[in-house]
Motif scaffolding. Structure first.
Motif, short mmCIF file in Angstrom:
data_model
loop_
_atom_site.label_atom_id
_atom_site.label_comp_id
_atom_site.label_asym_id
_atom_site.label_seq_id
_atom_site.Cartn_x
_atom_site.Cartn_y
_atom_site.Cartn_z
N GLY A 1 4.66 -1.49 4.89
CA GLY A 1 4.11 -0.62 3.86
C GLY A 1 5.14 0.30 3.24
N ARG B 1 4.98 0.34 -0.63
CA ARG B 1 3.69 0.69 -1.23
C ARG B 1 3.21 2.07 -0.82
NH1 ARG B 1 1.24 -4.03 1.61
NH2 ARG B 1 3.27 -3.83 2.67
N LEU B 2 3.47 2.50 0.41
CA LEU B 2 3.02 3.83 0.83
C LEU B 2 3.68 4.94 0.01
CD1 LEU B 2 2.80 3.15 4.64
CD2 LEU B 2 0.88 3.76 3.17
N GLY C 1 2.36 4.82 -3.54
CA GLY C 1 1.02 5.37 -3.67
C GLY C 1 1.01 6.88 -3.62
N HIS D 1 -9.97 9.02 -1.66
CA HIS D 1 -9.31 7.72 -1.83
C HIS D 1 -10.34 6.62 -2.01
CE1 HIS D 1 -4.94 8.50 -0.64
NE2 HIS D 1 -5.49 9.67 -0.77
N VAL E 1 -4.14 2.01 -0.77
CA VAL E 1 -2.80 1.81 -0.20
C VAL E 1 -2.73 2.51 1.14
CG1 VAL E 1 -0.34 2.24 -0.52
CG2 VAL E 1 -1.75 1.64 -2.48
N THR F 1 -1.79 -1.82 4.50
CA THR F 1 -0.54 -2.42 4.00
C THR F 1 0.04 -3.47 4.94
OG1 THR F 1 0.66 -0.52 4.94
CG2 THR F 1 0.13 -0.45 2.59
N SER G 1 1.31 -1.50 -5.20
CA SER G 1 0.63 -0.22 -5.35
C SER G 1 0.78 0.23 -6.79
CB SER G 1 1.26 0.83 -4.43
OG SER G 1 0.74 2.12 -4.71
N GLY H 1 -3.02 5.78 -4.75
CA GLY H 1 -2.64 4.45 -5.19
C GLY H 1 -3.74 3.43 -4.95
N GLN I 1 -4.09 -0.60 -4.17
CA GLN I 1 -3.35 -1.79 -3.78
C GLN I 1 -4.04 -3.04 -4.30
OE1 GLN I 1 -1.01 -2.97 0.10
NE2 GLN I 1 -3.18 -3.28 0.51
#
Length: 459
Positions: free
Chosen positions: A175, A178-179, A182, A271, A374, A401, A413, A426, A428
Motif C-alpha cells: 500500500g 496508494r496510502l 490517499g 471514509h 484506500v 491495499t 488511489s 482516497g 481505490q
C-alpha cells in the motif's frame, strides 16, 4: 509554473511558450519555501537540475525532445537507485555507498529527458505507512503538517500535494503508493506486478507514478513500462495506448463495492460515506454496482505479518549491534517476535501470500473493477509510526491495499473527498490482472464525474 501538470508542460515546451529552465527554477523555489515544514526531499540538487533543464531546453529548441516528458521535473523515491547517489532507505543504519548505475525506473526517466530535482524520503527500510525515519526529519502532510503524509512513499505523497513539480515515483508492496496518495489527496498508481521493471524484484513489489492527475500517471507509465532485462519477473513488452484514457464506456460496467476488508481497523464513517457516494455517481453514469463480501481473512493477514517480521528480523540481525540500534525502535520492536518463530511459522506465513492472491482473484473475477476505500482511517499524527502506533498492530490499516499487491492486480488511489476537518480521502479502483489501462481509464472517468475538490494546500 511549479503547479503545472506534465500534460500541460509538454505542449508549452514544444511551442516555446515555456522553458524547462523556468519551470525547474519555479519547482526549486517551491521546494526551498516549503521544505522547512514538510521534510519531503533528500539529495536536493538544484544546480544539477538546472543544468539538465538547460540541456532539455536546447533539445526543444532544435525540435528534438527525447520524449513527451523531456524537461519535466521528477522526484524518485530514495529507494529507487540512481547513478552516483547512495540509497539510504530512510535508515540511519544503512551504509551509504553511491549506486554504480540507474535502476530500471530511474533509467527510463533519465532516457526520457526528465529532470531529477531531488529524491523523496521514506521511513526506515520502507517498513512503515508513515514518514517517520531514523535518518530524516519526519515527513509532514501539506494539508495539515501535524499529520503524516503516509508511507512508505511518504515524501513522494507530500511533494506531489505540495507542488514540487508534477511527477513523483513511489514503490508499493502493501500500500506504500496508494496510502500516501490517499492521505495526501493525489493520484497513486500501483501497476500489475512486472508492468514496470524494478530491481530488485520481490513478491508484490511495484514501482508506480504519484501525480496530481491521472493523465500524468499515464504519461509516466508510457515511459516506465519499457522493458529491462534486470527484472526477470517483468511482463513481456506490450503496445498499450496509454494516451487513450477516454476510451471507456461506463454503461454496463460491473463494479464491486468493498467496504469490509475482513480484518484490521474498522472503517471510519466519513471514509465509508465518500466511497459510497462515489459508487452512487458511477451507478448514475450507467455502471452496475454490487456489494463484495470480504475475502481476506485474519489468518492470511497474520501469516503475511509473520513472514515480513522474520524477513526484517534477519535483516536487523545482519547488522552490527551498534548499527542495529540506529534503526527506529518501533521497527525493532515489531520484528522482535520473529526471534521465536520456527520454520513452520515462516513457511505457513509465506503460504498466505498465495492464499490471499487466489482469494482476491476469485472474488474479483465477476467484476470489471472493484471500488473500495484506500485506508480505513484518515491521516494520523505525524510522529506516529502507524495509526495505532503499536507494533503489535502495525499492519491493521492495510486491509484494503495489501490484497492487490499479493494478487498482482493493478490498483489506483484517486482523490474522492475530504473529512470534516480538511483531510483528503482516497478512492481505490482495482482491476483485473494486467488491465492497467482499464484502471487508469476508470480513474480518469472518476476525475470527470466527481464533485469539485478544494484547492491544493500551501499554495
Amino acid at each position: 509554473m511549479h503547479a503545472l501538470t506534465a500534460a500541460e508542460l509538454g505542449p508549452l515546451y514544444r511551442s516555446g511558450e515555456l522553458s524547462p529552465v523556468e519551470v525547474v527554477r519555479a519547482v526549486i523555489a517551491q521546494v526551498e519555501r516549503l521544505e522547512p515544514r514538510l521534510h519531503a526531499t533528500w539529495a536536493f540538487a538544484p544546480e544539477a537540475a538546472l543544468a539538465a533543464a538547460a540541456a532539455s531546453e536546447a533539445r526543444h529548441r532544435r525540435g528534438a525532445p527525447l520524449s513527451a516528458l523531456d524537461g519535466v521535473p521528477v522526484m524518485p523515491k530514495e529507494n529507487i537507485g540512481t547513478r552516483g547517489l547512495p540509497k539510504p532507505l530512510g535508515c540511519a543504519a544503512v551504509d551509504c555507498v553511491p549506486e554504480p548505475e540507474h535502476s530500471p525506473p530511474a533509467a527510463r526517466l533519465d532516457e526520457a529527458g526528465c529532470v531529477f530535482v531531488a529524491r523523496t524520503t521514506m521511513p526506515d527500510y520502507g517498513m512503515l505507512s508513515s514518514g517517520l525515519s531514523s535518518l530524516h526529519a519526519a515527513a509532514r502532510n501539506p494539508w495539515n503538517p501535524e499529520r503524516t503524509p503516509g508511507g512508505s512513499s511518504a515524501g513522494a505523497g507530500a511533494a506531489a500535494a505540495a507542488g514540487y513539480g508534477p511527477l513523483h515515483l513511489g514503490t508499493d508492496i502493501g500500500g506504500s503508493i496508494r496510502l500516501p496518495a490517499g492521505w495526501c489527496g493525489v493520484v497513486g498508481f500501483k501497476p500489475s506486478l512486472g508492468r514496470i521493471p524494478i530491481d530488485p524484484p520481490y513478491a508484490g513489489r511495484c514501482a508506480g507514478p504519484m501525480t496530481r492527475c491521472v493523465a500524468d500517471a499515464a504519461l509516466m507509465m508510457a515511459v516506465l513500462a519499457r522493458p529491462d532485462w534486470r527484472d526477470a519477473s517483468s511482463l513481456p513488452p506490450q503496445d498499450i495506448a496509454w494516451d487513450r484514457l477516454d476510451d471507456i464506456e461506463l454503461r454496463g460496467l460491473r463494479l464491486a463495492l468493498l467496504l469490509d476488508a475482513g480484518w484490521g481497523l474498522p472503517l471510519d464513517p466519513e471514509h465509508a460515506a465518500v466511497v459510497c457516494a462515489a459508487a452512487r455517481v458511477f451507478e448514475a453514469a450507467g455502471c452496475i454496482v454490487e456489494p463484495l463480501a470480504p475475502f481476506t481473512t485474519p489468518a492470511m493477514a497474520a501469516g503475511i505479518d509473520r513472514f515480513w517480521r522474520m524477513r526484517s528480523w534477519l535483516d536487523l540481525q545482519a547488522l552490527a549491534p551498534e548499527r542495529r540500534e540506529r534503526v527506529l525502535p518501533f521497527i525493532r520492536d515489531w520484528a522482535a517476535p520473529a526471534a521465536g518463530y520456527g520454520a513452520a511459522d515462516v513457511f505457513h506465513g509465506h503460504a498466505q501470500m498465495a492464499a490471499l492472491r487466489d482469494a482476491a482473484v476469485a472474488a474479483c473475477r465477476r467484476f470489471d473493477f472493484v471500488l473500495s476505500p484506500v485506508a480505513p482511517v484518515p491521516a494520523f499524527p505525524a510522529l506516529y509510526a502507524s495509526p495505532t502506533n503499536d507494533p503489535a498492530s502495525a499492519m491493521a490499516h492495510i486491509g484494503f491495499t495489501l490484497p492487490f499487491n499479493m494478487s498482482e492486480q493493478p490498483a489506483i488511489s484517486v482523490p474522492a473527498g475530504m473529512t470534516a476537518d480538511g483531510l483528503p480521502i482516497g478512492l481505490q479502483i482495482a482491476g483485473a490482472r494486467h488491465d492497467d489501462l482499464g484502471v487508469l481509464r476508470l480513474a480518469r472517468a472518476w476525475e470527470r464525474l466527481r464533485p469539485p475538490l478544494p484547492p491544493w494546500p500551501m499554495t
